[in-house]
Design a protein around this motif. Structure first.
Motif, PDB file in Angstrom:
ATOM      1  N   GLY A 250       0.780  -1.241   0.000  1.00  0.00           N
ATOM      2  CA  GLY A 250       0.000   0.000   0.000  1.00  0.00           C
ATOM      3  C   GLY A 250       0.809   1.288   0.000  1.00  0.00           C
ATOM      4  N   THR A 251       2.128   1.198  -0.283  1.00  0.00           N
ATOM      5  CA  THR A 251       2.966   2.404  -0.193  1.00  0.00           C
ATOM      6  C   THR A 251       2.533   3.475  -1.192  1.00  0.00           C
ATOM      7  N   LYS A 252       2.249   3.076  -2.454  1.00  0.00           N
ATOM      8  CA  LYS A 252       1.946   4.067  -3.496  1.00  0.00           C
ATOM      9  C   LYS A 252       0.607   4.750  -3.249  1.00  0.00           C
ATOM     10  N   ILE A 253      -0.414   3.966  -2.890  1.00  0.00           N
ATOM     11  CA  ILE A 253      -1.731   4.567  -2.680  1.00  0.00           C
ATOM     12  C   ILE A 253      -1.691   5.507  -1.481  1.00  0.00           C
ATOM     13  N   ASN A 254      -0.894   5.162  -0.472  1.00  0.00           N
ATOM     14  CA  ASN A 254      -0.766   6.052   0.691  1.00  0.00           C
ATOM     15  C   ASN A 254      -0.081   7.357   0.315  1.00  0.00           C
ATOM     16  N   GLU A 255       0.932   7.271  -0.568  1.00  0.00           N
ATOM     17  CA  GLU A 255       1.608   8.490  -1.054  1.00  0.00           C
ATOM     18  C   GLU A 255       0.612   9.378  -1.777  1.00  0.00           C
ATOM     19  N   ILE A 256      -0.220   8.747  -2.647  1.00  0.00           N
ATOM     20  CA  ILE A 256      -1.208   9.519  -3.422  1.00  0.00           C
ATOM     21  C   ILE A 256      -2.221  10.178  -2.475  1.00  0.00           C
ATOM     22  N   ARG A 257      -2.641   9.443  -1.429  1.00  0.00           N
ATOM     23  CA  ARG A 257      -3.585  10.010  -0.448  1.00  0.00           C
ATOM     24  C   ARG A 257      -2.967  11.231   0.230  1.00  0.00           C
ATOM     25  N   GLN A 258      -1.684  11.063   0.631  1.00  0.00           N
ATOM     26  CA  GLN A 258      -0.987  12.122   1.356  1.00  0.00           C
ATOM     27  C   GLN A 258      -0.805  13.367   0.482  1.00  0.00           C
ATOM     28  N   MET A 259      -0.355  13.141  -0.765  1.00  0.00           N
ATOM     29  CA  MET A 259      -0.065  14.270  -1.655  1.00  0.00           C
ATOM     30  C   MET A 259      -1.317  15.010  -2.076  1.00  0.00           C
ATOM     31  N   SER A 260      -2.395  14.251  -2.342  1.00  0.00           N
ATOM     32  CA  SER A 260      -3.598  14.883  -2.875  1.00  0.00           C
ATOM     33  C   SER A 260      -4.514  15.409  -1.781  1.00  0.00           C
ATOM     34  N   GLY A 261      -4.400  14.838  -0.566  1.00  0.00           N
ATOM     35  CA  GLY A 261      -5.306  15.229   0.515  1.00  0.00           C
ATOM     36  C   GLY A 261      -6.697  14.626   0.355  1.00  0.00           C
ATOM     37  N   ALA A 262      -6.854  13.712  -0.617  1.00  0.00           N
ATOM     38  CA  ALA A 262      -8.169  13.097  -0.852  1.00  0.00           C
ATOM     39  C   ALA A 262      -8.267  11.760  -0.129  1.00  0.00           C
ATOM     40  N   GLN A 263      -9.487  11.349   0.160  1.00  0.00           N
ATOM     41  CA  GLN A 263      -9.727   9.992   0.672  1.00  0.00           C
ATOM     42  C   GLN A 263      -9.883   9.091  -0.545  1.00  0.00           C
ATOM     43  N   ILE A 264      -9.170   7.950  -0.558  1.00  0.00           N
ATOM     44  CA  ILE A 264      -9.250   7.057  -1.723  1.00  0.00           C
ATOM     45  C   ILE A 264      -9.569   5.647  -1.243  1.00  0.00           C
ATOM     46  N   LYS A 265     -10.673   5.092  -1.760  1.00  0.00           N
ATOM     47  CA  LYS A 265     -11.061   3.721  -1.383  1.00  0.00           C
ATOM     48  C   LYS A 265     -11.039   2.854  -2.632  1.00  0.00           C
ATOM     49  N   ILE A 266     -10.426   1.679  -2.515  1.00  0.00           N
ATOM     50  CA  ILE A 266     -10.379   0.739  -3.644  1.00  0.00           C
ATOM     51  C   ILE A 266     -11.284  -0.441  -3.300  1.00  0.00           C
ATOM     52  N   ALA A 267     -12.276  -0.684  -4.144  1.00  0.00           N
ATOM     53  CA  ALA A 267     -13.226  -1.783  -3.887  1.00  0.00           C
ATOM     54  C   ALA A 267     -12.534  -3.128  -4.053  1.00  0.00           C
ATOM     55  N   SER A 268     -13.018  -4.122  -3.336  1.00  0.00           N
ATOM     56  CA  SER A 268     -12.468  -5.482  -3.469  1.00  0.00           C
ATOM     57  C   SER A 268     -12.804  -6.026  -4.853  1.00  0.00           C
ATOM     58  N   ALA A 269     -11.999  -6.974  -5.315  1.00  0.00           N
ATOM     59  CA  ALA A 269     -12.233  -7.577  -6.637  1.00  0.00           C
ATOM     60  C   ALA A 269     -13.546  -8.361  -6.597  1.00  0.00           C
ATOM     61  N   THR A 270     -14.373  -8.188  -7.625  1.00  0.00           N
ATOM     62  CA  THR A 270     -15.610  -8.961  -7.687  1.00  0.00           C
ATOM     63  C   THR A 270     -15.452 -10.061  -8.725  1.00  0.00           C
ATOM     64  N   GLU A 271     -16.017 -11.219  -8.418  1.00  0.00           N
ATOM     65  CA  GLU A 271     -15.842 -12.389  -9.287  1.00  0.00           C
ATOM     66  C   GLU A 271     -16.423 -12.120 -10.676  1.00  0.00           C
ATOM     67  N   GLY A 272     -15.650 -12.487 -11.704  1.00  0.00           N
ATOM     68  CA  GLY A 272     -16.135 -12.327 -13.075  1.00  0.00           C
ATOM     69  C   GLY A 272     -15.906 -10.937 -13.652  1.00  0.00           C
TER      70      GLY A 272
END
Length: 297
Positions: A250-272
């Motif tokens: 999660g290092t890159k997504i945390n950097e992006i959160r920190q730099m942008s000041g935005a909350q970022i949520k990534i949904a879990s993979a859905t089958e198919g």
């Protein structure tokens, strides 16, 4: 090692032109070595990534526009034949490159497919010499993109937004206090060129730097109120690219959160499903910066 003459254009540009001259055998050897070198770089970059599918090697050739017709062939017959016999993807750009009479021909595939493809393109170019004078494409130096978010100026360096020196931030804050200026293309001699952004229906000059010195992302600008309302934006990303956005542990997504000041949520993979949903929440400036950084990854 190839026996070809190789010249690389100078300049601090995002692109450089590599000119390979010599007998066809020497040219193919040089192209083979370049294609294998690119593949090596892809392999090395994948060792730090969670991506499972290996991207193809991609080269862009710069070809005089007057020879592109022979390369495409009647009704696309020649380019179809090259694609089928080599297994490489070949795309001829519709427009000429800036300030030139040349067009980009993009080739992608395995190194072996690329070498075979270049051989066939060289044969066509030898059979159909360019007509008239060719104005060669010369890449322009990159002006560093500048983003304004939350009253602070940032420059983009690679995949990072670096806070810009105080002078630029102060200039920006000053510019934000000015009354709207004349629209672009009608600047009065009394002022340097201003980039005018339209924010929530009102015009604001975004920076007091001459336009040539700066690249503006029109979507990235501070809100007019002291604290713009938070909003939500959704992006869809292919599964095989999600690893490079998240990064190791999660290092890159945390950097992006920190730099942008935005909350970022990534949904879990859905089958198919071959895609993942990313939800970004924050001010319009935060969201735009987060989107830019995700796309840069």
């Amino acid at each position: 090692q190839s026996g070809a003459r190789i010249n690389i254009s100078e300049g601090n540009c995002p692109e450089r032109i590599v000119t390979i001259t010599g007998p066809t055998d020497a040219i193919f050897k040089a192209f083979a070595m370049i294609a294998y070198k690119f593949e090596e770089d892809i392999t090395n970059s994948m060792s730090n990534s969670t991506a499972t599918s290996k991207p193809p090697v991609t080269l862009r050739l710069v070809v005089p526009a007057s020879q592109c017709g022979s390369l495409i062939g009647k009704g696309g017959s020649k380019i179809k034949e090259i694609r089928e016999s080599t297994g490489a993807q070949v795309q001829v750009a519709g427009d000429m490159l800036p300030n030139s009479t040349e067009r980009a021909v993009t080739i992608s595939g395995t190194p072996d497919a690329i070498i075979q493809c270049v051989k066939q393109i060289c044969v066509v170019m030898l059979e159909s010499p360019p007509k008239g004078a060719t104005i060669p494409y010369r890449p322009k130096p990159a002006s560093t993109p500048v983003i304004f978010a939350g009253g602070q100026a940032y420059t983009i360096q690679g995949q990072y937004a670096i806070p810009h020196p105080d002078q630029l931030t102060k200039l920006h804050q000053l510019a934000m206090q000015q009354t709207p200026f004349t629209p672009l293309g009608q600047t009065t001699p009394a002022f340097p060129a201003f980039a005018v952004l339209t924010v929530a229906g009102k015009q604001r000059s975004s920076t007091a730097l001459p336009l040539q010195a700066i690249t503006i992302f029109p979507c990235i600008c501070p809100g007019l109120d002291a604290s713009p309302p938070a909003s939500t934006h959704e992006l869809t990303i292919p599964n095989d690219l999600i690893g490079c956005i998240i990064g190791r542990q999660g290092t890159k997504i945390n950097e992006i959160r920190q730099m942008s000041g935005a909350q970022i949520k990534i949904a879990s993979a859905t089958e198919g499903s071959s895609e993942r949903q990313i939800t970004i929440t924050g001010t319009p400036a935060n969201i735009s910066l987060a989107q830019y950084l995700i796309n840069a990854r």
